[in-house]
Design a protein around this motif. Structure first.
Motif, PDB file in Angstrom:
ATOM      1  N   VAL A 138       0.864  -1.180   0.000  1.00  0.00           N
ATOM      2  CA  VAL A 138       0.000   0.000   0.000  1.00  0.00           C
ATOM      3  C   VAL A 138       0.901   1.231   0.000  1.00  0.00           C
ATOM      4  O   VAL A 138       1.752   1.376   0.880  1.00  0.00           O
ATOM      5  N   ASN A 140       0.923   5.423   0.003  1.00  0.00           N
ATOM      6  CA  ASN A 140       0.086   6.563   0.377  1.00  0.00           C
ATOM      7  C   ASN A 140       0.843   7.867   0.097  1.00  0.00           C
ATOM      8  O   ASN A 140       1.993   8.023   0.516  1.00  0.00           O
ATOM      9  N   ASN A 141       0.193   8.799  -0.631  1.00  0.00           N
ATOM     10  CA  ASN A 141       0.738  10.136  -0.948  1.00  0.00           C
ATOM     11  C   ASN A 141       1.969  10.071  -1.849  1.00  0.00           C
ATOM     12  O   ASN A 141       2.879  10.889  -1.736  1.00  0.00           O
ATOM     13  N   THR A 153       8.098   5.377  -6.448  1.00  0.00           N
ATOM     14  CA  THR A 153       6.898   4.557  -6.653  1.00  0.00           C
ATOM     15  C   THR A 153       7.216   3.289  -7.426  1.00  0.00           C
ATOM     16  O   THR A 153       6.794   2.178  -7.053  1.00  0.00           O
ATOM     17  N   LEU A 178       2.994  -0.961   4.399  1.00  0.00           N
ATOM     18  CA  LEU A 178       2.527   0.398   4.129  1.00  0.00           C
ATOM     19  C   LEU A 178       3.723   1.339   4.031  1.00  0.00           C
ATOM     20  O   LEU A 178       4.563   1.380   4.924  1.00  0.00           O
ATOM     21  N   SER A 180       4.039   5.342   3.597  1.00  0.00           N
ATOM     22  CA  SER A 180       3.267   6.596   3.644  1.00  0.00           C
ATOM     23  C   SER A 180       4.245   7.772   3.571  1.00  0.00           C
ATOM     24  O   SER A 180       5.149   7.897   4.406  1.00  0.00           O
ATOM     25  N   ASN A 182       5.124  11.742   3.779  1.00  0.00           N
ATOM     26  CA  ASN A 182       4.698  12.970   4.446  1.00  0.00           C
ATOM     27  C   ASN A 182       5.216  14.157   3.640  1.00  0.00           C
ATOM     28  O   ASN A 182       6.427  14.370   3.534  1.00  0.00           O
TER      29      ASN A 182
END
Length: 463
Positions: A138, A140-141, A153, A178, A180, A182
């Motif tokens: 997963v 995120n952002n 990515t 995960l 993520s 910031n």
């Protein structure tokens, strides 16, 4: 009684069974240089995260270098390297694509081990069969347009095997990883969770009855007291909301998790936890051109100059390598020439000991001259040696007979002089001394000839 062999409980995926299937991503999680016990434990924890597509029991040595792992990566199908290092400024992580890069260099600002995460939980979950399948990914952002964001990515996606929603079994979704990002701090949070399900719409007491085998009822007079004590929904279920409730499309692991049952998703953190900051991106495998740097920014002229310097170094290394290869070939040629000269010298020495080629051909029988078999030369040499030995034996016998004959004649002449009354005793002695001296010289010469013949015969037998 023979010891029973344990059967394999986890069947590995056969990559050759389906040639059209996408290639599995495999990785090496290693440490470089002295890192300490804490980072060594972090390396072991990251290997558990990347299971089963990693070498969990890989052992590094102090003498091992990156090129040692790269040399075996192609044979084992390894596609990524996760390299942990430690400096005076902190812990670093490099994620490299094998065999030509690129390489992402991170600084590990914070991290927690698996034992630290489980130590904070009231009921920690012991590891089980969830490590037999790869984790889900997963992100995120990670939606920026910058080149480093797109590279991040792509790198994270290729580290884990892809999934096909249509053919995937629900029981294989046991863990999730995960990443993520910031946007404010430009740091990446790494988390590792276990995926579980629990019944919804019932109280905790009913959940315990459904999920556990036998509840503890020794403090109750009737089971209704146990069921009605907590008839309301739990606070954690109210916090999860409707979005966490799903209908199982297939049977899931666990008790009474059947198809079409409504369940709530429950994530339990397994660890480790990391906080990463991207420092730089290199084009090669832990080397090459710096495509991005968080703190160092260079002008186009400086970048061009560095590129020219890098090309000059590559050409220098290429010329050195070619010179080394030429030197190696030259040494091989000299070695072969010396070996050939030595072999020819030994053959020539053997022919000299066997006398000249003309003498050999004189002793060769005529019946071998037109032979073309493989035994032609050995047969001729054997025949020559036999003839030569017979000649030496005859010559030795003749010399021995002459020596004995000369001694016999000497005794006869001495007797004749004594019988002759006309000769005085002094004349007899003078005549006898002359004969003895002459015969002694002949005997010495004969002994020398016998010694040389014996030596030649010994050499013939050895060869």
């Amino acid at each position: 009684m023979a010891r029973q062999r344990k059967k394999r409980t986890h069947v590995r995926v056969d990559e050759t069974a389906n040639p059209t299937a996408p290639k599995l991503s495999k990785c090496f999680v290693i440490r470089s240089g002295p890192v300490g016990t804490a980072v060594t434990a972090l390396v072991r924890d990251m290997r558990k995260v990347m299971e089963p597509n990693t070498a969990s029991r890989l052992r590094e040595r102090k003498k091992n270098r990156l090129k040692d792992f790269v040399s075996v990566a192609g044979q084992l199908g390894v596609t990524h390297f996760l390299i942990f290092t430690r400096t005076e400024y902190g812990t670093n992580l490099r994620i490299a694509r094998s065999p030509r890069g690129p390489t992402l260099c991170f600084q590990v600002t914070k991290y927690s081990l698996i034992r630290d995460v489980l130590g904070l939980q009231a009921t920690p979950k012991s590891p089980g069969a969830e490590y037999h399948t790869s984790p889900l990914l997963v992100l995120n952002n990670f939606g920026g347009d910058s080149k480093q964001m797109k590279l991040l990515t792509a790198m994270f996606q290729n580290m884990f095997p892809p999934i096909n929603v249509k053919t995937m079994q629900l029981s294989e979704a046991r863990r999730v990883v995960l990443f993520s990002y910031n946007n404010e701090t430009n740091r990446i949070d790494f988390r590792h969770y276990n995926i579980g399900v629990k019944p919804v719409g019932i109280s905790k007491s009913i959940k315990r009855i459904i999920t556990a085998e036998i509840p503890d009822l020794h403090n109750y007079d009737d089971i209704s007291e146990y069921v009605l004590r907590e008839a309301q929904a739990s606070e954690s279920e109210a916090e999860n909301g409707i979005d966490s409730k799903v209908t199982l499309p297939q049977d899931f692991v666990g008790r009474n998790n059947k198809k079409l049952d409504q369940r709530a998703i429950k994530l339990t953190e397994l660890g480790p936890k990391l906080e990463l900051q991207l420092i730089k991106v290199q084009s090669g495998l832990c080397d090459g051109e710096v495509l991005f740097h968080e703190f160092v920014h260079k002008t186009p002229e400086q970048t061009k100059e560095m590129q020219h310097e890098r090309e000059r170094r590559k050409q220098m290394l290429l010329s050195r390598r070619q010179q080394q290869e030429a030197n190696v070939e030259k040494k091989k040629a000299e070695k072969n020439a010396n070996r050939l000269a030595t072999s020819r010298g030994s053959e020539k020495q053997n022919l000299v000991e066997l006398e000249s080629d003309d003498d050999i051909t004189e002793h060769f029988p005529t019946e071998y001259e037109d032979e073309s078999s493989d035994d032609y030369i050995p047969n001729m040499r054997d025949q020559y040696e036999d003839d030569r030995n017979n000649e030496l034996d005859e010559e030795f016998s003749d010399i021995e007979y002459n020596i004995n004959q000369s001694g016999y004649e000497k005794d006869n002449l001495f007797d004749e002089k004594l019988e002759n009354q006309d000769s005085s005793e002094s004349e007899v002695r003078t005549f006898s001394a002359g004969r003895i001296k002459k015969n002694s010289a002949a005997l010495g010469k004969a002994k020398a000839i016998i010694k040389s013949i014996t030596t030649r015969k010994t050499k013939m037998e050895k060869t």
